[in-house]
Design a protein around this motif. Structure first.
Motif, PDB file in Angstrom:
ATOM      1  N   LEU A 160      -6.394   7.637   0.567  1.00  0.00           N
ATOM      2  CA  LEU A 160      -5.778   7.818  -0.495  1.00  0.00           C
ATOM      3  C   LEU A 160      -4.433   7.584  -0.330  1.00  0.00           C
ATOM      4  O   LEU A 160      -3.558   7.106  -1.346  1.00  0.00           O
ATOM      5  CB  LEU A 160      -5.984   9.247  -1.097  1.00  0.00           C
ATOM      6  N   ASP A 161      -3.937   8.073   0.891  1.00  0.00           N
ATOM      7  CA  ASP A 161      -2.504   7.868   1.050  1.00  0.00           C
ATOM      8  C   ASP A 161      -2.164   6.376   1.089  1.00  0.00           C
ATOM      9  O   ASP A 161      -1.124   5.812   0.478  1.00  0.00           O
ATOM     10  CB  ASP A 161      -2.088   8.505   2.332  1.00  0.00           C
ATOM     11  N   ALA A 166      -3.812   3.791  -0.358  1.00  0.00           N
ATOM     12  CA  ALA A 166      -3.963   3.415  -1.861  1.00  0.00           C
ATOM     13  C   ALA A 166      -2.791   3.851  -2.743  1.00  0.00           C
ATOM     14  O   ALA A 166      -2.308   2.873  -3.605  1.00  0.00           O
ATOM     15  CB  ALA A 166      -5.205   4.021  -2.214  1.00  0.00           C
ATOM     16  N   MET A 167      -2.254   4.964  -2.806  1.00  0.00           N
ATOM     17  CA  MET A 167      -1.040   5.401  -3.311  1.00  0.00           C
ATOM     18  C   MET A 167       0.122   4.594  -2.952  1.00  0.00           C
ATOM     19  O   MET A 167       1.050   4.245  -3.982  1.00  0.00           O
ATOM     20  CB  MET A 167      -1.018   6.843  -3.484  1.00  0.00           C
ATOM     21  N   ARG A 168       0.239   4.496  -1.838  1.00  0.00           N
ATOM     22  CA  ARG A 168       1.497   3.573  -1.398  1.00  0.00           C
ATOM     23  C   ARG A 168       1.431   2.116  -1.780  1.00  0.00           C
ATOM     24  O   ARG A 168       2.522   1.541  -2.083  1.00  0.00           O
ATOM     25  CB  ARG A 168       1.723   3.588   0.179  1.00  0.00           C
ATOM     26  N   PHE A 219      -0.112   1.074  -4.500  1.00  0.00           N
ATOM     27  CA  PHE A 219      -0.043   1.370  -5.962  1.00  0.00           C
ATOM     28  C   PHE A 219       1.518   1.381  -6.385  1.00  0.00           C
ATOM     29  O   PHE A 219       2.025   0.836  -7.258  1.00  0.00           O
ATOM     30  CB  PHE A 219      -0.781   2.395  -6.536  1.00  0.00           C
ATOM     31  N   ALA A 220       2.219   2.448  -5.526  1.00  0.00           N
ATOM     32  CA  ALA A 220       3.598   2.569  -5.739  1.00  0.00           C
ATOM     33  C   ALA A 220       4.417   1.364  -5.709  1.00  0.00           C
ATOM     34  O   ALA A 220       5.352   1.043  -6.382  1.00  0.00           O
ATOM     35  CB  ALA A 220       4.233   3.581  -4.875  1.00  0.00           C
ATOM     36  N   SER A 279       7.852   5.169  -3.512  1.00  0.00           N
ATOM     37  CA  SER A 279       6.641   5.954  -2.582  1.00  0.00           C
ATOM     38  C   SER A 279       5.622   6.913  -3.443  1.00  0.00           C
ATOM     39  O   SER A 279       6.629   7.509  -4.342  1.00  0.00           O
ATOM     40  CB  SER A 279       7.027   6.670  -1.389  1.00  0.00           C
ATOM     41  N   LEU A 280       4.630   7.239  -3.306  1.00  0.00           N
ATOM     42  CA  LEU A 280       3.856   8.126  -3.984  1.00  0.00           C
ATOM     43  C   LEU A 280       3.055   8.802  -2.481  1.00  0.00           C
ATOM     44  O   LEU A 280       2.457   8.106  -2.129  1.00  0.00           O
ATOM     45  CB  LEU A 280       2.932   7.628  -4.828  1.00  0.00           C
ATOM     46  N   GLU A 281       3.025  10.112  -2.538  1.00  0.00           N
ATOM     47  CA  GLU A 281       2.375  10.515  -1.448  1.00  0.00           C
ATOM     48  C   GLU A 281       0.967  11.629  -1.928  1.00  0.00           C
ATOM     49  O   GLU A 281       1.440  12.223  -3.098  1.00  0.00           O
ATOM     50  CB  GLU A 281       3.192  11.512  -0.841  1.00  0.00           C
ATOM     51  N   ILE A 282       0.038  11.701  -1.306  1.00  0.00           N
ATOM     52  CA  ILE A 282      -0.947  12.257  -1.684  1.00  0.00           C
ATOM     53  C   ILE A 282      -0.750  13.796  -1.206  1.00  0.00           C
ATOM     54  O   ILE A 282      -0.529  14.207  -0.077  1.00  0.00           O
ATOM     55  CB  ILE A 282      -2.430  11.855  -1.194  1.00  0.00           C
TER      56      ILE A 282
END
Length: 230
Positions: A74-75, A77-79, A81-82, A89-92
């Motif tokens: 998920l980390d 994937a979120m990076r 996506f960001a 950045s987006l962090e899980i």
């Protein structure tokens, strides 16, 4: 042991996080399990095969390995996506990651439990509901689902206790739950026995409360079975 006493509040705060992750993960597991059990017992061959494959795969994976897969997957994937939408950045959150991991993996076990519970329902009760004119959806919601949960109560209680203990694995991804906080206290006081004894006592207390609640629900379930038989 005395050096650990000033840190009791700190460790107990971690217990609330442990309980929260357990409750969220267990609720998600029951929802996923009930859905999978419905698909497996359904007439759609594709959905039946997909649900059966899900149960087979996630029952085979070690819990610790899957926690790592969910957290780092998920980390990544979120990076990605960001970066795509132009954010820095987006962090899980470790809490979210472990709750998802527990729900997804133990949903496979709950599917087996709900499947067995559904098969234990007397066919005559379902036929009786159909005979008095209930639609398929009403038979499912008024007869099948209530009896399925009654039959599944003992096994679900055991699964909850397993989820509670497995939640301690969240410490490996940095979640400040009771086990990780006990480790921090052990490092600060140089008294690992005292810190981890407090953590063990926390799990024992929660387990005792959960077991008492499980026995209460089982008694209610047995009452429900008696009412149905009569």
């Amino acid at each position: 042991m005395l050096a650990t006493l000033p840190f009791l509040g700190y460790i107990l705060e971690g217990l609330t996080i442990t309980i929260g992750a357990t409750l969220v993960g267990f609720a998600g597991a029951m929802l996923i399990g009930a859905t999978l059990a419905t698909l497996i017992s359904g007439s759609n061959a594709f959905l039946n095969t997909a649900a059966t494959g899900y149960v087979t795969v996630f029952r085979a994976l070690p819990e610790l390995l899957f926690v790592f897969i969910v957290y780092y997957g998920l980390d990544i994937a979120m990076r990605a996506f960001a970066a795509r939408i132009g954010l820095s950045s987006l962090e899980i959150s470790p809490f979210v990651a472990v709750a998802i991991a527990l729900a997804v993996q133990f949903g496979a076990y709950c599917a087996e439990i709900f499947g067995d519970a559904r098969r234990a329902i007397p066919v005559g009760l379902i036929e009786a509901g159909e005979a008095i004119g209930l639609s398929d959806s009403r038979v499912r919601t008024r007869i099948v689902l209530p009896l399925m949960f009654i039959n599944a109560t003992p096994a679900l209680g055991n699964i909850f206790l397993v989820v509670l203990k497995v939640s301690a694995l969240a410490s490996v991804i940095g979640l400040e739950e009771v086990t990780r906080r006990a480790k921090v206290v052990a490092g600060a006081t140089k008294e690992p026995f005292g810190a981890f004894a407090v953590a063990a006592a926390c799990f024992l207390v929660v387990t005792a409360i959960a077991t008492a609640l499980q026995h209460y629900l089982e008694r209610r379930a047995n009452f429900g079975r008696s009412a149905v038989k009569s």
